[in-house]
Design a protein around this motif. Structure first.
Motif, PDB file in Angstrom:
ATOM      1  N   UNK A  74      -0.476  24.805 -32.699  1.00 44.75           N
ATOM      2  CA  UNK A  74      -0.588  26.228 -32.400  1.00 44.75           C
ATOM      3  C   UNK A  74      -0.298  26.459 -30.918  1.00 44.75           C
ATOM      4  N   UNK A  75       0.041  27.693 -30.610  1.00 46.82           N
ATOM      5  CA  UNK A  75       0.270  28.055 -29.203  1.00 46.82           C
ATOM      6  C   UNK A  75      -0.973  27.755 -28.380  1.00 46.82           C
ATOM      7  N   UNK A  76      -2.158  28.060 -28.926  1.00 47.02           N
ATOM      8  CA  UNK A  76      -3.396  27.828 -28.188  1.00 47.02           C
ATOM      9  C   UNK A  76      -3.648  26.341 -27.957  1.00 47.02           C
ATOM     10  N   UNK A  77      -3.294  25.512 -28.920  1.00 49.66           N
ATOM     11  CA  UNK A  77      -3.448  24.066 -28.735  1.00 49.66           C
ATOM     12  C   UNK A  77      -2.581  23.572 -27.585  1.00 49.66           C
ATOM     13  N   UNK A  79      -1.536  25.461 -25.025  1.00 49.73           N
ATOM     14  CA  UNK A  79      -2.130  26.016 -23.805  1.00 49.73           C
ATOM     15  C   UNK A  79      -3.323  25.173 -23.361  1.00 49.73           C
ATOM     16  N   UNK A  80      -4.177  24.806 -24.305  1.00 46.76           N
ATOM     17  CA  UNK A  80      -5.385  24.039 -23.974  1.00 46.76           C
ATOM     18  C   UNK A  80      -5.023  22.667 -23.404  1.00 46.76           C
ATOM     19  N   UNK A  81      -4.028  22.017 -23.982  1.00 47.57           N
ATOM     20  CA  UNK A  81      -3.621  20.697 -23.489  1.00 47.57           C
ATOM     21  C   UNK A  81      -3.046  20.803 -22.083  1.00 47.57           C
ATOM     22  N   UNK A  82      -2.239  21.820 -21.845  1.00 49.14           N
ATOM     23  CA  UNK A  82      -1.681  22.023 -20.507  1.00 49.14           C
ATOM     24  C   UNK A  82      -2.794  22.295 -19.494  1.00 49.14           C
ATOM     25  N   UNK A  83      -3.767  23.113 -19.885  1.00 47.50           N
ATOM     26  CA  UNK A  83      -4.885  23.407 -18.992  1.00 47.50           C
ATOM     27  C   UNK A  83      -5.691  22.160 -18.673  1.00 47.50           C
ATOM     28  N   UNK A  84      -5.819  21.280 -19.645  1.00 46.03           N
ATOM     29  CA  UNK A  84      -6.539  20.027 -19.441  1.00 46.03           C
ATOM     30  C   UNK A  84      -5.879  19.186 -18.348  1.00 46.03           C
ATOM     31  N   UNK A  85      -4.552  19.296 -18.260  1.00 48.86           N
ATOM     32  CA  UNK A  85      -3.821  18.565 -17.224  1.00 48.86           C
ATOM     33  C   UNK A  85      -3.774  19.296 -15.896  1.00 48.86           C
ATOM     34  N   UNK A  86      -4.337  20.505 -15.844  1.00 45.81           N
ATOM     35  CA  UNK A  86      -4.330  21.278 -14.610  1.00 45.81           C
ATOM     36  C   UNK A  86      -3.153  22.229 -14.481  1.00 45.81           C
ATOM     37  N   UNK A  87      -2.373  22.365 -15.553  1.00 47.47           N
ATOM     38  CA  UNK A  87      -1.148  23.175 -15.522  1.00 47.47           C
ATOM     39  C   UNK A  87      -1.497  24.608 -15.925  1.00 47.47           C
ATOM     40  N   UNK A  95       3.736  26.992 -22.801  1.00 44.96           N
ATOM     41  CA  UNK A  95       3.345  26.691 -24.183  1.00 44.96           C
ATOM     42  C   UNK A  95       4.337  27.303 -25.169  1.00 44.96           C
ATOM     43  N   UNK A  96       4.787  28.507 -24.885  1.00 42.04           N
ATOM     44  CA  UNK A  96       5.804  29.148 -25.733  1.00 42.04           C
ATOM     45  C   UNK A  96       7.127  28.391 -25.656  1.00 42.04           C
ATOM     46  N   UNK A 124      29.318  14.737 -18.312  1.00 43.49           N
ATOM     47  CA  UNK A 124      28.049  15.157 -17.737  1.00 43.49           C
ATOM     48  C   UNK A 124      27.869  16.674 -17.762  1.00 43.49           C
ATOM     49  N   UNK A 125      28.944  17.419 -17.577  1.00 42.33           N
ATOM     50  CA  UNK A 125      28.823  18.884 -17.615  1.00 42.33           C
ATOM     51  C   UNK A 125      28.397  19.359 -19.005  1.00 42.33           C
ATOM     52  N   UNK A 126      28.942  18.718 -20.042  1.00 40.70           N
ATOM     53  CA  UNK A 126      28.571  19.066 -21.412  1.00 40.70           C
ATOM     54  C   UNK A 126      27.122  18.692 -21.683  1.00 40.70           C
ATOM     55  N   UNK A 127      26.716  17.534 -21.184  1.00 39.84           N
ATOM     56  CA  UNK A 127      25.336  17.089 -21.369  1.00 39.84           C
ATOM     57  C   UNK A 127      24.365  18.027 -20.657  1.00 39.84           C
ATOM     58  N   UNK A 128      24.707  18.388 -19.423  1.00 39.04           N
ATOM     59  CA  UNK A 128      23.872  19.317 -18.668  1.00 39.04           C
ATOM     60  C   UNK A 128      23.749  20.661 -19.406  1.00 39.04           C
ATOM     61  N   UNK A 129      24.875  21.153 -19.871  1.00 33.05           N
ATOM     62  CA  UNK A 129      24.870  22.440 -20.584  1.00 33.05           C
ATOM     63  C   UNK A 129      24.014  22.353 -21.842  1.00 33.05           C
ATOM     64  N   UNK A 130      24.096  21.231 -22.544  1.00 31.58           N
ATOM     65  CA  UNK A 130      23.287  21.046 -23.745  1.00 31.58           C
ATOM     66  C   UNK A 130      21.808  21.029 -23.431  1.00 31.58           C
ATOM     67  N   UNK A 131      21.428  20.354 -22.370  1.00 35.01           N
ATOM     68  CA  UNK A 131      20.023  20.307 -21.967  1.00 35.01           C
ATOM     69  C   UNK A 131      19.519  21.696 -21.589  1.00 35.01           C
ATOM     70  N   UNK A 132      20.377  22.472 -20.940  1.00 32.89           N
ATOM     71  CA  UNK A 132      19.969  23.794 -20.473  1.00 32.89           C
ATOM     72  C   UNK A 132      19.836  24.810 -21.610  1.00 32.89           C
ATOM     73  N   UNK A 133      20.201  24.435 -22.815  1.00 27.95           N
ATOM     74  CA  UNK A 133      19.954  25.315 -23.967  1.00 27.95           C
ATOM     75  C   UNK A 133      18.471  25.356 -24.322  1.00 27.95           C
ATOM     76  N   UNK A 134      17.724  24.347 -23.884  1.00 27.09           N
ATOM     77  CA  UNK A 134      16.307  24.304 -24.234  1.00 27.09           C
ATOM     78  C   UNK A 134      15.521  25.248 -23.334  1.00 27.09           C
ATOM     79  N   UNK A 135      14.645  26.068 -23.911  1.00 28.97           N
ATOM     80  CA  UNK A 135      13.870  27.017 -23.110  1.00 28.97           C
ATOM     81  C   UNK A 135      13.117  26.312 -21.983  1.00 28.97           C
TER      82      UNK A 135
END
Length: 204
Positions: A74-77, A79-87, A95-96, A124-135
């Motif tokens: 879940x989104x809350x799960x 969020x909670x894990x990130x908060x546990x790490x101080x994020x 989290x979204x 490398x340009x194609x690889x970079x572009x592919x990675x940048x598709x991820x939110x």
């Protein structure tokens, strides 16, 4: 102190990749590659690297180590894990992004970043572009991923981006990747890159 001695001292003090620090045993297999993508997203935000690493470890300790588990949480799960790490500053947005990114990886590459690697075919340009598709993965996040993944994706090596070269310049070392790799005398370029980045970020 010679350039070689400076680099030896740097590697002795800071010669650990961020993936290793986050507990990722990096291999060319789907799970650790996904964990590296998560870590790259966290490290690319305007937040201290140690908090990003701790937050990655917290996510993984909550068994959010694969895109399927991340998407099913879940989104809350998340969020909670990130908060546990101080994020906490970016926890809700991140989290979204983690959930959306996991779904994208599952839908587009069946959860396996090696499919993106094959699609890029060494470009490398194609690889970079592919990675940048991820939110949440912008230019900085793509650079972080490629700096670390060059250990197992040798076509990316040597990958010393602007942040790593900034660290080299700060120490009075050569500011070109080829010269730095030669000076490092066979050291893993990912370890070299991480040490140089730490030099750039270290306010001391």
């Amino acid at each position: 102190m010679s350039s070689g001695q400076k680099l030896d001292a740097l590697l002795e003090r800071h010669g650990t990749t961020y993936a290793a620090e986050a507990g990722i045993r990096l291999r060319d297999t789907p799970q650790p590659l996904y964990q590296l993508l998560v870590l790259s997203l966290l490290l690319s935000a305007r937040i201290r690297a140690d908090i990003a690493v701790a937050s990655a470890r917290a996510l993984f300790s909550h068994r959010l180590r694969t895109p399927r588990r991340m998407a099913d949480a879940t989104w809350q799960e998340r969020v909670d894990a990130l908060g546990e790490g101080g994020y906490r500053r970016y926890d809700e947005r991140t989290a979204t992004q983690l959930g959306d990114g996991a779904l994208l990886l599952l839908d587009t590459y069946r959860g396996d970043l090696r499919r993106l690697r094959r699609e890029a075919d060494g470009e490398m340009d194609t690889l970079r572009a592919g990675l940048r598709r991820f939110p949440g993965i912008g230019p900085a996040g793509a650079d972080i991923f490629l700096r670390e993944v060059q250990t197992v994706w040798p076509e990316a090596s040597p990958y010393l981006d602007a942040k790593a070269l900034q660290g080299a310049e700060r120490l009075g070392l050569p500011a070109t990747p080829d010269k730095l790799v030669r000076l490092a005398k066979g050291e893993d370029p990912a370890v070299l890159a991480a040490a140089l980045v730490r030099s750039a970020l270290d306010k001391g």
